[in-house]
Motif scaffolding. Structure first.
Motif: not given
Length: 343
Positions: A174, A177-178, A181-184, A188, A325, A329, A333
């Protein structure tokens, strides 16, 4: 998982970063939740979309990690041993490779409540939302095990593949993954704990340190023994302390399936207090719970020398990551802190 034994009787190459494959969902994957308005008798409809599923982690990805962490070279990863030092270095290198920064000055953070040198390994990925990045979600697992036992058929190493190289592998995947993608939106903290098997000492030390830092902790998501699949259940994982919060409800909403269920024996054994989530519950009084796919009936090698990587289901482990995920996510978010303890 640190559990009262009598109760239990009853019941190396690093992988390369990859671009996650997103499986799109259609517009029918929407959950509508109605709740009374506080100011009038009308109802307000909150739209919570199912987070798109991912096909990110592969069986080889998880297999490479757990095969090293549960190898004989690490001699059971007992806290304070040379073997667990190798595991800490391995975790640190994965964080570095994927751009996860150390939370403290160094990744390896010495704990003060154990009689040998021992380290939590703690990384951080800052959130990308100007406001929400000030709130923190911890994703954690313990990476220690019990070391060596009396030999059985010439084998004395309790490799600890399921307990808890499997949870450690999940957290590292994980993190990968984050980081990619840097979608958080929220920040974290990825925390791998030492000395869980000595009495939850690593997580206690870190929880106290973070409390002193006055972080705004939203929730702590802990992964424990996810190397083999549950059998004859209508859910994929269970969460300890199920009845204590709406964690399962929120997780299942984002997953779009019955991902998280209630395991009665987890309540009977009081597993909520037997893993690293509990230290954060105690220090912060925020929802802090453990996700698990081991129920004491689907794997016969708990705290034995037979808990080896070869007995793990790598496809299942990759599925744990990929199904977690969207759940994680959604939680990270969400516009507000949706997960709350029940009164």
């Amino acid at each position: 998982m640190k559990i009262i034994y009598s109760v239990v009787l009853m019941a190396l190459a690093f992988y390369s970063c990859k671009t996650p494959q997103i499986i799109e969902t259609d517009s029918s994957n929407i959950i509508e939740i109605t709740a009374p308005e506080e100011t009038n008798t009308e109802t307000k409809t909150e739209i919570r979309k199912v987070v798109p599923a991912v096909s990110f982690s592969k069986s080889k990805d998880v297999g490479d990690i757990i095969t090293f962490l549960a190898s004989d070279e690490l001699k059971g990863r007992e806290a304070g041993s040379e073997g667990i030092e190798k595991a800490a270095n391995y975790i640190e290198a994965i964080f570095q490779k994927n751009g996860i920064k150390p939370y403290f000055e160094f990744y390896k953070d010495s704990i003060s409540n154990f009689n040998k040198p021992a380290y939590n390994v703690v990384g951080v990925l800052e959130g990308n939302d100007a406001k929400l990045k000030n709130e923190v979600v911890i994703i954690g697992a313990h990476y220690d095990h019990i070391g060596q036992l009396a030999p059985q058929d010439g084998d004395a190493i309790a490799n600890g593949a399921n307990d808890n190289a499997s949870g450690t592998t999940t957290v590292l995947e994980m993190a990968r993954y984050f980081a990619s993608t840097k979608t958080n939106k929220r920040t974290i903290i990825f925390a791998l704990f030492t000395a869980e098997e000595k009495g939850l000492l690593g997580s206690k030390d870190l929880a106290e340190r973070l409390k002193e830092d006055n972080i705004d902790l939203y929730t702590m998501l802990n992964f424990e023994m996810v190397g083999v699949a549950l059998q004859d259940k209508d859910y994929f994982m269970y969460v300890t302390g199920y009845e204590n919060s709406n964690m399962a409800e929120v997780a299942n909403a984002y997953s779009g399936e019955n991902l998280i269920g209630f395991l009665p024996s987890a309540k009977q054994m009081n597993l909520f207090k037997r893993s690293d989530n509990y230290a954060f519950h105690t220090a912060f009084n925020v929802p802090s719970q453990t996700f698990c796919t081991f129920d004491f009936t689907n794997f016969d090698h708990y705290h034995k020398v037979g808990d080896e990587a070869a007995k793990m289901d790598f496809d299942h482990m990759a599925t744990v990551v990929n199904k977690s995920i969207p759940m994680v996510s959604g939680i990270i978010n969400a516009a507000t802190k949706e997960i709350k303890y029940n009164n």
